[in-house]
Structure formats: C-alpha cells, structure tokens
Design an enzyme around this catalytic site. Structure first.
Site, short mmCIF file in Angstrom:
data_model
loop_
_atom_site.label_atom_id
_atom_site.label_comp_id
_atom_site.label_asym_id
_atom_site.label_seq_id
_atom_site.Cartn_x
_atom_site.Cartn_y
_atom_site.Cartn_z
N ARG A 166 2.23 10.25 27.15
CA ARG A 166 1.35 10.58 26.01
C ARG A 166 0.40 11.72 26.35
O ARG A 166 -0.55 11.98 25.60
CB ARG A 166 0.57 9.33 25.57
CG ARG A 166 1.44 8.39 24.74
CD ARG A 166 0.71 7.11 24.37
NE ARG A 166 -0.58 7.35 23.77
CZ ARG A 166 -0.80 7.72 22.49
NH1 ARG A 166 0.23 7.91 21.70
NH2 ARG A 166 -2.02 7.87 22.04
N LYS A 167 0.65 12.42 27.44
CA LYS A 167 -0.17 13.58 27.79
C LYS A 167 0.34 14.80 27.02
O LYS A 167 1.00 15.68 27.56
CB LYS A 167 -0.14 13.81 29.29
CG LYS A 167 -0.86 12.71 30.07
CD LYS A 167 -0.83 12.97 31.56
CE LYS A 167 -1.56 11.85 32.30
NZ LYS A 167 -1.53 12.04 33.77
N VAL A 168 0.03 14.79 25.74
CA VAL A 168 0.43 15.86 24.83
C VAL A 168 -0.81 16.31 24.07
O VAL A 168 -1.80 15.60 24.00
CB VAL A 168 1.53 15.41 23.85
CG1 VAL A 168 2.83 15.14 24.59
CG2 VAL A 168 1.11 14.16 23.07
#
Length: 274
Positions: free
Chosen positions: A125-127
C-alpha cells in the site's frame, strides 16, 4: 471504469490550465496531429488504456500501436489528433502518467522474470494518494501481484491493530465477526512464536514482517508442515538487491514497497507534426 481516475486527471489539467494557457491561446481554433515517442528501450508499457480515455474527454483522437503489458523499444508508440489547444494542455499529464506507470510495470517485470519458483512478487500500500490504483495496475501489467486494492478487500491485522486490541488472539477474534466467506484474514507478525499463535487461531495469511531471509525460510517451513493451507507472505526491508534471497518453496508472496516507491521514470515525449 477509471471514472474516478479520469475525474482526478481532468481536475489536475484544469487547475494547471487555470483561466487559460497564455502560450496556447492563439491555437484554440487550430487542429493538429502529434506523435507520442518512447525514448527508452526494453520497456513494459503501461498507461495506454487510461490515457485513451483521458484523451477522449478532450475530443482528442488517438491510435496506439501497443497495448498495456507489451514489451516495447524506443520509437513512435501512438498518434493523436484534435484541437491543438486541448492537446497542449493535456500533454504533460498524459506523458507523466505514461512515464510513471511504464516505470513501475518495467521494474516489476524485470524483477518477476528473475524468480525461479512459485513465489509471487507483490506490491504494497506504499502508493501515492489518488494514484494508487494506477500504480497497482502498472504492477499487474508487469506481471506482479497487486496485493490489496483497498482496505476492505481483505481483513489485514497489523502491529497497531494488535496493540490496540490487546494482543494477537483478541485482535483475530474481534475482527472474525466481520469476516465474509469472500474475505481472508491476514496478520502481520514479528517473530516465530506470534506466527504460530496466529496460525492456531485460524488466520488465512501470515505476513512475516522484517524477518531475515534465513529466519523467514525456516519459520515458513515449520508453519507449512503444520498448517499447509496458510499463505505465507514476507515483507519489510526487502528490495531489488535481496528479494531473491526470500524465494522459497514455502514462501508464497514477497511484497515490496519499492516496486512503487523507487522507480526510474520512462522517458516519453510528444512531437507535433507540422
């Protein structure tokens, strides 16, 4: 499809345009044709479908010679035509999206192709806010796994949940009541003891967080011997230099934030035909 993303991109374009683009104002009644040029070799292209839809919003006709997920070398990848003013105000956003998405898909493909075994490489979820779906779509085009698209797609218990719920068993038992047959429960653990406690409490996926490759492989082997149905994921501190150390018959997923956070942009340009 892509309705939210198109609205977002249009909003960025209109804010950039402000009242009007001074340099392009005198071209508002002129039509033109442009070529989209890829300036790198060995690219897994991504972003074509979303760009086609964006261009359509501005009545710009487009013809692309490749589709998302294709392996492409430098050259003309497509042609657009329409109102010159519209093409010029859309240009930078269009090229930025192609550059970012192609960078992610290319990096993902390069890393996936080196894996020899059943282990899958996944995003995290590192977006970037608002762009997350496009980044994950690019991972998909590169042959990677998208992981969760959103918070409700699976029930993922992380370290802060465990702390707030008062422990692993409490956390699992509390969230179980919200579980549907379509949802899996995943839990993040930091040591082998907690991994077995989670397995005992019938989770579907165990994430071994910040384990060394040796410790991850050994813990995964022990878990699979007793709980062969549980999916084992490793994450934390994993990058393109060390991810292959985690490839193992007992490890199902390697998730890597750097698939989306550290990419080298692919270079595109737009050249107007006179």
């Amino acid at each position: 499809m892509f309705d939210y993303e198109i609205r977002l991109l249009k909003d960025w374009i209109e804010k950039d345009n402000a009242f009007f683009d001074i340099a392009s104002y005198e071209l508002r009644n002129k039509n033109t044709i442009g070529e989209i040029i890829l300036k790198n070799d060995n690219v897994i292209i991504s972003g074509i479908e979303i760009i086609e839809k964006l261009l359509n919003e501005y009545n710009i006709q487009s013809e692309f010679y490749s589709k998302d997920g294709d392996y492409v070398n430098k050259g003309i990848i497509g042609k657009i035509s329409g109102n010159a003013y519209n093409i010029l105000i859309v240009e930078r956003i269009m090229l930025n999206i192609l550059s970012l998405m192609s960078a992610i898909s290319t990096k993902t493909s390069n890393l996936v192709n080196k894996i020899n075994g059943k282990t899958k490489l996944a995003a995290t979820r590192k977006v970037f806010p608002s762009l997350g779906n496009l980044e994950k779509l690019a991972v998909l085009h590169g042959g990677g796994d998208t992981h969760r698209w959103n918070l409700s797609e699976s029930i993922m218990i992380k370290d802060n949940h465990i702390a707030l719920y008062g422990g692993i068993e409490n956390a699992i038992n509390i969230v179980k009541k919200y579980k549907s047959f379509t949802k899996k429960i995943e839990i993040e653990v930091e040591n082998e003891e907690d991994a077995f406690l989670a397995a005992k409490n019938n989770v579907d996926i165990i994430m071994l967080d910040n384990f060394s490759s040796e410790n991850a492989k050994e813990t995964a082997r022990k878990l699979k011997e007793k709980y062969p149905h549980i999916i084992i994921e490793v994450s934390g501190g994993i990058n393109e230099e060390n991810y292959l150390e985690y490839v193992d018959e007992n490890i199902d997923i390697i998730s890597m934030g750097k698939l989306t956070t550290e990419v080298k942009y692919i270079d595109y340009s737009l050249e107007i035909e006179i």
